[in-house]
Design a protein around this motif. Structure first.
Motif, short mmCIF file in Angstrom:
data_model
loop_
_atom_site.label_atom_id
_atom_site.label_comp_id
_atom_site.label_asym_id
_atom_site.label_seq_id
_atom_site.Cartn_x
_atom_site.Cartn_y
_atom_site.Cartn_z
N HIS A 7 -27.02 3.31 49.00
CA HIS A 7 -26.12 4.39 48.59
C HIS A 7 -24.97 4.56 49.58
O HIS A 7 -23.80 4.65 49.18
CB HIS A 7 -26.89 5.71 48.45
CG HIS A 7 -27.60 5.84 47.15
ND1 HIS A 7 -26.95 5.77 45.94
CD2 HIS A 7 -28.91 6.05 46.85
CE1 HIS A 7 -27.82 5.92 44.96
NE2 HIS A 7 -29.01 6.08 45.48
N ASP A 48 -29.42 12.73 46.90
CA ASP A 48 -30.82 12.49 47.21
C ASP A 48 -31.42 13.51 48.18
O ASP A 48 -32.55 13.32 48.64
CB ASP A 48 -31.02 11.05 47.72
CG ASP A 48 -31.21 10.08 46.57
OD1 ASP A 48 -31.35 10.55 45.42
OD2 ASP A 48 -31.20 8.87 46.81
N HIS A 111 -36.76 16.25 42.30
CA HIS A 111 -36.02 14.99 42.29
C HIS A 111 -35.57 14.65 40.86
O HIS A 111 -36.34 14.74 39.92
CB HIS A 111 -36.89 13.87 42.86
CG HIS A 111 -36.11 12.62 43.08
ND1 HIS A 111 -34.88 12.61 43.72
CD2 HIS A 111 -36.34 11.34 42.75
CE1 HIS A 111 -34.41 11.37 43.75
NE2 HIS A 111 -35.28 10.58 43.17
N ARG A 112 -34.30 14.26 40.79
CA ARG A 112 -33.65 13.94 39.51
C ARG A 112 -33.61 15.14 38.56
O ARG A 112 -33.65 14.99 37.34
CB ARG A 112 -34.33 12.75 38.81
CG ARG A 112 -34.24 11.43 39.58
CD ARG A 112 -32.83 10.89 39.52
NE ARG A 112 -32.72 9.61 40.19
CZ ARG A 112 -32.73 8.43 39.56
NH1 ARG A 112 -32.84 8.38 38.26
NH2 ARG A 112 -32.60 7.33 40.24
N HIS A 116 -29.03 16.07 40.45
CA HIS A 116 -28.54 14.76 40.04
C HIS A 116 -27.90 14.94 38.66
O HIS A 116 -28.54 14.70 37.63
CB HIS A 116 -29.69 13.76 39.90
CG HIS A 116 -30.00 12.97 41.13
ND1 HIS A 116 -30.65 13.52 42.20
CD2 HIS A 116 -29.73 11.68 41.47
CE1 HIS A 116 -30.79 12.59 43.14
NE2 HIS A 116 -30.24 11.47 42.73
N HIS A 154 -23.00 7.70 43.50
CA HIS A 154 -24.45 7.76 43.68
C HIS A 154 -25.15 7.81 42.31
O HIS A 154 -26.11 7.07 42.06
CB HIS A 154 -24.81 9.00 44.50
CG HIS A 154 -26.28 9.15 44.73
ND1 HIS A 154 -26.85 8.98 45.96
CD2 HIS A 154 -27.31 9.42 43.87
CE1 HIS A 154 -28.16 9.15 45.86
NE2 HIS A 154 -28.45 9.43 44.60
N ASP A 158 -27.69 5.05 40.73
CA ASP A 158 -29.06 5.38 40.33
C ASP A 158 -29.34 4.88 38.91
O ASP A 158 -30.43 4.37 38.62
CB ASP A 158 -29.28 6.90 40.38
CG ASP A 158 -29.71 7.36 41.77
OD1 ASP A 158 -30.00 6.50 42.62
OD2 ASP A 158 -29.73 8.58 42.00
ZN ZN Z 1 -30.42 9.54 43.65
#
Ligand code: ZN
Length: 259
Positions: A7, A48, A111-112, A116, A154, A158
């Motif tokens: 990244h 992240d 996460h996600r 994101h 980013h 991903d």
């Molecule tokens: Zn990511």
């Protein structure tokens, strides 16, 4: 999943490309181009922060906490902050980012999730517009675009990593569509928080006296004026005092008025 090094390397390359293009096309001072490249690079690791891996979060926050105070040096100087106060501000910012802000974001996100997402990229860009309190609107705008570009880099990376080859066959991972998205189908609350933050930051930016042409001109904005000036589309604008412009921007202005 693309790792931290992938990244940061990708967003740095994209940032350097962006800085070089701005230097070549718009005659932007080289130091501003480099700062924009740096902003794009750091923004490329920010999504992240919601990672479940403690090591990833430590790498991101350590790097961002070290670089962001350096990027804010110009603003601190513009406020007339002296040398010792700059050290104090830099140290405090490091501590806040390293141990406060990042762990807070990590704790309230999954996460996600919506961290994101495209609205998060726009919200981070609007927050950067407040932080990059540059006296020349065009240059400020350029830094904001750099941040959004890094964040989006980013998200795109991903998504690209959602495709992989397993035993010679292409395979699509379950993570496809969880980065470059407008909406989180699993959490209404996170959507409301993300869009609420985006709306609040938009209202804040809309009322920013620096981006607006002053109380006597509510529609005409300094940002548009600066873009028009650089693109040469509007010769009738009244520029802010050229005293506040760096040399290369003054060159543009002289070129525009034919001196
Ligand atoms: Zn990511």
């Amino acid at each position: 999943m693309a790792g931290f090094k992938t990244h940061i390397a990708t967003s740095t390359v994209v940032g350097l490309g962006y800085g070089s293009a701005m230097y070549a096309l718009f005659d932007v001072p080289i130091e501003t181009c480099l700062v924009s490249s740096g902003l794009c690079s750091v923004a490329g690791i920010l999504p992240d922060i919601d990672s479940e891996s403690g090591q990833t979060v430590r790498e991101i926050t350590g790097f961002a906490a070290a670089v962001v105070p350096l990027l804010l040096l110009d603003q601190l100087r513009a406020y007339g902050v002296n040398h010792d106060e700059i050290i104090l501000a830099g140290g405090s910012l490091y501590i806040i980012m390293r141990f406060g802000l990042a762990s807070l974001i990590n704790r309230i996100t999954v996460h996600r999730g919506m961290w994101h997402s495209i609205p998060a990229a726009l919200a981070v860009g609007l927050a950067a517009s407040w932080l990059c309190d540059c006296p020349v609107p065009f240059l400020r705008f350029m830094k904001v675009i750099a941040v959004v570009l890094g964040f989006m880099t980013h998200l795109v990376l991903d998504e690209i990593y959602s495709f992989e080859f397993s035993r010679g066959r292409p395979r699509i991972k379950k993570s496809l569509g969880t980065a470059l998205k407008f909406w989180n189908p699993n959490s209404l609350v996170s959507n409301m928080v993300a869009y609420g933050a985006l709306i609040a930051l938009s209202v804040f930016a809309w009322n920013d006296p620096m981006l607006r042409g002053g109380p006597e001109s509510p529609i005409h904005t300094f940002a548009r004026e600066a873009v028009d000036e650089v693109l040469g589309e509007n010769d009738q604008v009244n520029s802010p005092s050229s005293e506040t412009f760096p040399a290369s921007t003054r060159r543009n202005e002289r070129r525009r008025i034919g001196h």
